[in-house]
Design a protein around this motif. Sequence first.
Motif, short mmCIF file in Angstrom:
data_model
loop_
_atom_site.label_atom_id
_atom_site.label_comp_id
_atom_site.label_asym_id
_atom_site.label_seq_id
_atom_site.Cartn_x
_atom_site.Cartn_y
_atom_site.Cartn_z
N GLU A 67 84.45 2.25 106.95
CA GLU A 67 84.15 0.87 107.32
C GLU A 67 85.37 0.13 107.81
O GLU A 67 85.25 -0.81 108.59
CB GLU A 67 83.57 0.12 106.11
CG GLU A 67 82.09 0.01 106.14
CD GLU A 67 81.59 -0.86 105.01
OE1 GLU A 67 82.31 -1.75 104.54
OE2 GLU A 67 80.46 -0.63 104.59
N ASP A 68 86.55 0.54 107.34
CA ASP A 68 87.76 -0.22 107.66
C ASP A 68 88.37 0.18 109.00
O ASP A 68 89.58 0.17 109.17
CB ASP A 68 88.78 -0.09 106.54
CG ASP A 68 89.13 1.36 106.25
OD1 ASP A 68 88.55 2.26 106.88
OD2 ASP A 68 89.99 1.58 105.39
N GLN A 69 87.54 0.50 109.97
CA GLN A 69 88.02 0.76 111.32
C GLN A 69 88.29 -0.58 112.00
O GLN A 69 88.01 -1.63 111.46
CB GLN A 69 86.98 1.54 112.10
CG GLN A 69 86.72 2.92 111.50
CD GLN A 69 85.76 3.74 112.33
OE1 GLN A 69 85.86 3.76 113.55
NE2 GLN A 69 84.83 4.40 111.66
N ARG A 74 81.12 -2.72 115.34
CA ARG A 74 80.78 -1.44 115.97
C ARG A 74 80.33 -0.41 114.93
O ARG A 74 79.45 0.40 115.19
CB ARG A 74 81.95 -0.92 116.78
CG ARG A 74 82.19 -1.74 118.05
CD ARG A 74 83.35 -1.20 118.85
NE ARG A 74 83.06 0.09 119.41
CZ ARG A 74 82.63 0.29 120.66
NH1 ARG A 74 82.45 -0.73 121.45
NH2 ARG A 74 82.42 1.51 121.11
N VAL A 75 80.94 -0.45 113.76
CA VAL A 75 80.51 0.44 112.67
C VAL A 75 79.08 0.09 112.28
O VAL A 75 78.23 0.98 112.13
CB VAL A 75 81.46 0.34 111.46
CG1 VAL A 75 80.91 1.14 110.28
CG2 VAL A 75 82.85 0.83 111.82
N ALA A 76 78.80 -1.19 112.13
CA ALA A 76 77.44 -1.63 111.78
C ALA A 76 76.44 -1.22 112.86
O ALA A 76 75.31 -0.80 112.56
CB ALA A 76 77.41 -3.13 111.57
N GLN A 77 76.85 -1.32 114.12
CA GLN A 77 75.97 -0.93 115.22
C GLN A 77 75.69 0.57 115.19
O GLN A 77 74.55 1.00 115.40
CB GLN A 77 76.61 -1.32 116.55
CG GLN A 77 75.74 -1.06 117.75
CD GLN A 77 76.43 -1.40 119.05
OE1 GLN A 77 77.61 -1.12 119.22
NE2 GLN A 77 75.70 -2.02 119.96
N GLY A 101 89.96 19.25 98.93
CA GLY A 101 90.76 18.55 97.94
C GLY A 101 91.02 17.09 98.26
O GLY A 101 91.48 16.34 97.40
N GLU A 102 90.75 16.68 99.47
CA GLU A 102 90.93 15.27 99.81
C GLU A 102 89.81 14.44 99.19
O GLU A 102 88.78 14.95 98.79
CB GLU A 102 90.87 15.07 101.33
CG GLU A 102 92.09 15.55 102.08
CD GLU A 102 92.01 15.15 103.54
OE1 GLU A 102 91.72 13.97 103.82
OE2 GLU A 102 92.24 16.03 104.38
N SER A 103 90.08 13.15 99.11
CA SER A 103 89.01 12.27 98.67
C SER A 103 89.03 11.00 99.53
O SER A 103 90.08 10.62 100.04
CB SER A 103 89.15 11.91 97.18
OG SER A 103 90.30 11.15 96.99
N ARG A 104 87.88 10.42 99.69
CA ARG A 104 87.74 9.19 100.47
C ARG A 104 87.31 8.08 99.54
O ARG A 104 86.36 8.23 98.79
CB ARG A 104 86.66 9.34 101.55
CG ARG A 104 87.08 10.22 102.68
CD ARG A 104 88.03 9.49 103.55
NE ARG A 104 87.80 9.86 104.91
CZ ARG A 104 88.31 9.24 105.92
NH1 ARG A 104 89.06 8.21 105.73
NH2 ARG A 104 88.09 9.66 107.12
N GLN A 105 88.04 7.01 99.59
CA GLN A 105 87.66 5.85 98.79
C GLN A 105 86.65 5.03 99.58
O GLN A 105 86.61 5.10 100.79
CB GLN A 105 88.88 5.00 98.47
CG GLN A 105 89.95 5.72 97.67
CD GLN A 105 89.45 6.18 96.31
OE1 GLN A 105 88.69 5.48 95.64
NE2 GLN A 105 89.89 7.35 95.89
N GLU A 106 85.86 4.28 98.87
CA GLU A 106 84.96 3.40 99.58
C GLU A 106 85.76 2.31 100.25
O GLU A 106 86.93 2.12 99.92
CB GLU A 106 83.91 2.84 98.62
CG GLU A 106 84.49 2.12 97.41
CD GLU A 106 83.41 1.63 96.48
OE1 GLU A 106 82.38 1.13 96.95
OE2 GLU A 106 83.60 1.73 95.28
#
Length: 111
Positions: A67-69, A74-77, A101-106
Amino acid sequence: MVPASSTPTEFAWSARDNVNYNETGILASLDFAAKNAKELLRNFHTKSLNSWQKGLKEPPYAFLIPEDQGDPARVAQLVARLLAQHIEVWHASAAIHLKDGESRQEPTWCG
């Protein structure tokens, strides 16, 4: 070398020329589809069957859409367009742990 007398003169392109050009392309496409209808249908069926079988044999995968692009609109679209196509999209409520092994935070969307 082309003699100067045989060089083409300027041509004024009109809206009618544009319509004729598009019509020619459409008629050629329809003619091809009519002449090759059985093969096109068979290819469509084969592609669909392979796609369906792939979904049965391979684990599900997802795309992560942070979301933090730069542009949240545009993300919402993008998310709205995926949902309009009945593609499952959900908003991560916790960290996502990836296989490597990576992780993505919200905040992240998954589709």
